[in-house]
Design a protein around this motif. Structure first.
Motif, mmCIF file in Angstrom:
data_model
loop_
_atom_site.group_PDB
_atom_site.id
_atom_site.type_symbol
_atom_site.label_atom_id
_atom_site.label_comp_id
_atom_site.label_asym_id
_atom_site.label_seq_id
_atom_site.Cartn_x
_atom_site.Cartn_y
_atom_site.Cartn_z
ATOM 1 N N ALA A 180 51.198 41.009 22.069
ATOM 2 C CA ALA A 180 52.444 41.165 22.819
ATOM 3 C C ALA A 180 52.250 42.136 23.975
ATOM 4 O O ALA A 180 51.508 43.122 23.878
ATOM 5 C CB ALA A 180 53.545 41.663 21.903
ATOM 6 N N LEU A 181 52.920 41.851 25.084
ATOM 7 C CA LEU A 181 52.891 42.740 26.245
ATOM 8 C C LEU A 181 54.088 43.680 26.213
ATOM 9 O O LEU A 181 55.174 43.306 25.764
ATOM 10 C CB LEU A 181 52.921 41.915 27.536
ATOM 11 N N GLU A 182 53.899 44.897 26.708
ATOM 12 C CA GLU A 182 54.997 45.875 26.718
ATOM 13 C C GLU A 182 56.158 45.391 27.572
ATOM 14 O O GLU A 182 57.320 45.727 27.302
ATOM 15 C CB GLU A 182 54.488 47.219 27.251
ATOM 16 N N THR A 183 55.866 44.605 28.591
ATOM 17 C CA THR A 183 56.918 44.134 29.492
ATOM 18 C C THR A 183 57.538 42.821 29.024
ATOM 19 O O THR A 183 58.376 42.239 29.719
ATOM 20 C CB THR A 183 56.339 43.931 30.905
ATOM 21 N N GLY A 184 57.112 42.361 27.857
ATOM 22 C CA GLY A 184 57.600 41.093 27.332
ATOM 23 C C GLY A 184 56.593 39.987 27.547
ATOM 24 O O GLY A 184 55.777 40.035 28.461
#
Length: 207
Positions: A180-184
């Motif tokens: 998963a990416l921190e920015t979504g």
């Protein structure tokens, strides 16, 4: 130039069964062919970090084509790809792809395709459908191809060329690793585009 013959569009002078126009130049392509790995490419494109594409290819593969200039339904293809030959231009990424997180190449060294159906879509465009096996999962796959023509090379080899592509969801074949990416969003998209650029050499007739 279409690989397979087409029905004549000329109107008959009297009611009669439809006839098939046979082009000798096309029917002459009928035969068995070996894919030339030195002049062919099997690769993929996948979205990375939601913003860009990563491209890769498999340097080692082999396969055969059976072409029928009279009836496309009799044509067939068989391809085996060595997973460990994957090349995305970054050694660490290639190592991750062949690991257990993705292809698990040590346990499942090959990706294979065996055709079950071929059809002409119109002109030089064709569709070949078959079974794609990755790891221990086999699922149907349809590949849209364009016939690029035929030629005799400087060594006297009779060649044919095709290029095409197919979209798959890697999760359908058990390739589910992600982050998963921190920015979504996620690091690697589920959708993958497979790309094929094939040059194949006609086998000499058996005595």
């Amino acid at each position: 130039m279409a690989l397979f013959n087409r029905k004549s569009t000329a109107a008959p002078s009297a009611p009669a069964p439809a006839t098939v126009a046979v082009d000798p130049a096309l029917t002459a392509l009928t035969g068995e062919y070996a894919i030339d790995p030195a002049h062919s490419s099997i690769g993929f494109t996948v979205r990375h970090a939601m913003v860009t594409n990563v491209r890769g290819s498999f340097g080692e593969h082999e396969g055969t084509l059976k072409l029928d200039g009279h009836n496309p339904a009799n044509s067939a293809a068989s391809i085996d790809v060595k997973i460990a030959s994957v090349d995305t231009g970054i050694t660490d990424r290639d190592g991750h792809l062949v690991s257990g997180d993705f292809f698990d190449a040590e346990k499942f060294p090959l990706m294979s395709f065996r055709s079950t159906q071929a059809e002409q879509l119109g002109g030089d465009k064709y569709r070949i459908t078959g079974d794609l096996t990755i790891k221990d999962v086999t699922r149907p796959l349809a590949i849209d191809l364009e016939f690029n023509g035929s030629a005799t090379d400087v060594y006297g080899n009779e060649r044919v060329g095709f290029e095409g592509s197919a979209d798959i969801l890697r999760s359908d074949w058990g390739l589910t690793w992600n982050a998963a990416l921190e920015t979504g969003g996620v690091m690697v998209s589920d959708k993958v585009k497979l790309n094929f650029d094939i040059s194949a050499i006609k086998a000499a007739p058996q005595a």
